[in-house]
Design an enzyme around this catalytic site. Structure first.
Site, PDB file in Angstrom:
ATOM      1  N   GLU A 196      -0.594 -16.564  48.735  1.00 36.18           N
ATOM      2  CA  GLU A 196      -1.842 -17.270  49.077  1.00 36.18           C
ATOM      3  C   GLU A 196      -2.935 -16.277  49.419  1.00 36.18           C
ATOM      4  O   GLU A 196      -4.082 -16.436  49.020  1.00 36.18           O
ATOM      5  CB  GLU A 196      -1.589 -18.213  50.269  1.00 36.18           C
ATOM      6  CG  GLU A 196      -2.754 -19.168  50.550  1.00 36.18           C
ATOM      7  CD  GLU A 196      -3.832 -18.616  51.474  1.00 36.18           C
ATOM      8  OE1 GLU A 196      -4.884 -19.250  51.592  1.00 36.18           O
ATOM      9  OE2 GLU A 196      -3.632 -17.530  52.078  1.00 36.18           O
ATOM     10  N   GLU A 197      -2.564 -15.242  50.169  1.00 36.01           N
ATOM     11  CA  GLU A 197      -3.569 -14.328  50.719  1.00 36.01           C
ATOM     12  C   GLU A 197      -4.258 -13.481  49.657  1.00 36.01           C
ATOM     13  O   GLU A 197      -5.276 -12.851  49.930  1.00 36.01           O
ATOM     14  CB  GLU A 197      -2.928 -13.409  51.782  1.00 36.01           C
ATOM     15  CG  GLU A 197      -2.396 -14.138  53.016  1.00 36.01           C
ATOM     16  CD  GLU A 197      -3.501 -14.702  53.917  1.00 36.01           C
ATOM     17  OE1 GLU A 197      -4.681 -14.490  53.629  1.00 36.01           O
ATOM     18  OE2 GLU A 197      -3.140 -15.372  54.906  1.00 36.01           O
ATOM     19  N   HIS A 305      -6.143 -13.362  61.008  1.00 37.97           N
ATOM     20  CA  HIS A 305      -5.978 -12.072  60.319  1.00 37.97           C
ATOM     21  C   HIS A 305      -5.996 -10.895  61.291  1.00 37.97           C
ATOM     22  O   HIS A 305      -6.403  -9.786  60.943  1.00 37.97           O
ATOM     23  CB  HIS A 305      -6.991 -11.879  59.189  1.00 37.97           C
ATOM     24  CG  HIS A 305      -6.650 -12.705  57.977  1.00 37.97           C
ATOM     25  ND1 HIS A 305      -7.080 -12.375  56.700  1.00 37.97           N
ATOM     26  CD2 HIS A 305      -5.898 -13.811  57.846  1.00 37.97           C
ATOM     27  CE1 HIS A 305      -6.618 -13.285  55.845  1.00 37.97           C
ATOM     28  NE2 HIS A 305      -5.891 -14.168  56.522  1.00 37.97           N
TER      29      HIS A 305
HETATM   30 CO    CO Z   1      -4.960 -15.972  55.697  1.00 35.04          CO
HETATM   31 ZN    ZN Z   2      -3.420 -18.928  55.442  1.00 43.67          ZN
END
Ligand code: CO
Ligand code: ZN
Length: 334
Positions: A196-197, A305
């Protein structure tokens, strides 16, 4: 309430984008006896089906975390890296990185002139210090790392790395536990996604394979409730966040309104999530095939993050309850 031991197990696991296998193995063990069918697709996504009949609903939570890939190492053991996902230079100095083999490196910043002091540090100014490693454990170009820090709990708050998005995985697993043995109106595909990242990649291919009628992403959303915050769409501790829009995804009003209706009828605290930066797996899913109505339930999170992401367990619980309300009953047209 959500299972704190499970949260700890997942957030402290190692799994940067493309290297989710350790997290996947831990989740597979948790859901083995909950799902009717489990498979891993070619994209590395763990797909768990519960029930049959009704509409197909895909629920996505990503297993991967942001990380580092080494592209240069000098003879002393100082390594330079490229980022996997979004690393912010203001959060790195003095942090720790864990490699696949468990080796720890310290994130350092070039000396004179020190850009940290002038506030001009960019990612290229940082290095990883493996100078204590012996020759036999020498770091190689291409080695991958993730940020390392253990989890802390303070009251109802959990503070940890990788709550983005292991807390989404926990919401999915908790929902699976509570739905076990329930007569379901829909076929549920709980998908623990990859990459996803780095561009919502796993969700895209898994959605293509499943071809659901509707999808829900579970992911964190940043809160604006810290000192001097300019606006506040979402606050920590104020309930599940129902997404209206983010930088990559406009939630169809019918999906958003269905979630609001189910939250209200069940008395689940909720807030509306308008996220100006970033997106979720739902953005990829909605553009798969000929288009899939997709929404998202967001877990409010501070310091996204960083190694000290923060969520509130009451919000996590609200997200679990809302997810169950939305997926267990027959779907109105969306
Ligand atoms: Co993220
Ligand atoms: Zn996420």
């Amino acid at each position: 309430m959500p299972d704190k031991a499970l949260i700890r197990t997942l957030v402290e696991a190692w799994g940067p984008s493309g290297y989710e296998y350790q997290v996947r193995a831990l989740i597979q063990k948790e859901v083995q006896n909950l799902a009717d069918e489990i498979r891993t697709d070619a994209g590395g996504n763990l797909i768990c089906r519960m029930g049959s009949g009704g509409k197909k609903i895909m629920i996505a939570a990503h297993m991967d975390e942001i990380g580092f890939i080494i592209h240069h190492i000098d003879p002393q053991g100082f390594a330079r890296f490229s980022m996997i996902g979004g690393l912010f230079s203001s959060t790195l100095n003095g942090g720790r990185v864990k490699l696949e083999n468990g080796m720890i490196g310290v994130i350092g910043l070039d000396g004179e002139p020190n850009p940290y002091r002038t506030g001009t540090a960019t990612l290229g100014d940082f290095f990883l210090d493996f100078t204590g490693a012996g020759a036999s454990e020498r770091v190689q170009v291409g080695d991958v790392g993730a940020m390392w820090r253990s989890m802390d709990v303070q009251g109802s708050r959990v503070i940890a790395k990788s709550l983005d998005d292991r807390i989404g995985c926990v919401v999915a697993i908790e929902a699976m536990r509570r739905l076990k043995g329930v007569a379901l109106s829909n076929t549920l595909y709980f998908v623990f996604t990859t990459q996803e990242e780095v561009g919502i990649r796993g969700a895209r291919v898994s959605a293509f394979g499943i071809a659901p009628d509707m999808a829900i992403a579970l992911d964190v959303t940043p809160t604006d409730d810290i000192p001097k915050a300019r606006n506040a769409s979402v606050k920590i501790g104020k309930g599940a966040a129902i997404k209206a829009m983010d930088a990559g995804h406009i939630v169809p009003p019918a999906v958003r309104d269905l979630m609001i209706k189910r939250a209200e009828s069940a008395g689940i605290p909720y807030q509306i999530d308008v996220m100006t930066i970033g997106t979720t797996d739902a953005a990829a899913i909605q553009m798969t095939g000929s288009g899939i109505p997709s929404g998202a339930i967001s877990i409010p999170s501070r310091y996204v993050h960083t190694t000290s992401e923060m969520v509130d367990l009451d919000d996590v619980e609200a997200c679990v309850k809302l997810l169950i309300e939305v997926v267990e009953k027959p779907l109105e047209a969306v």
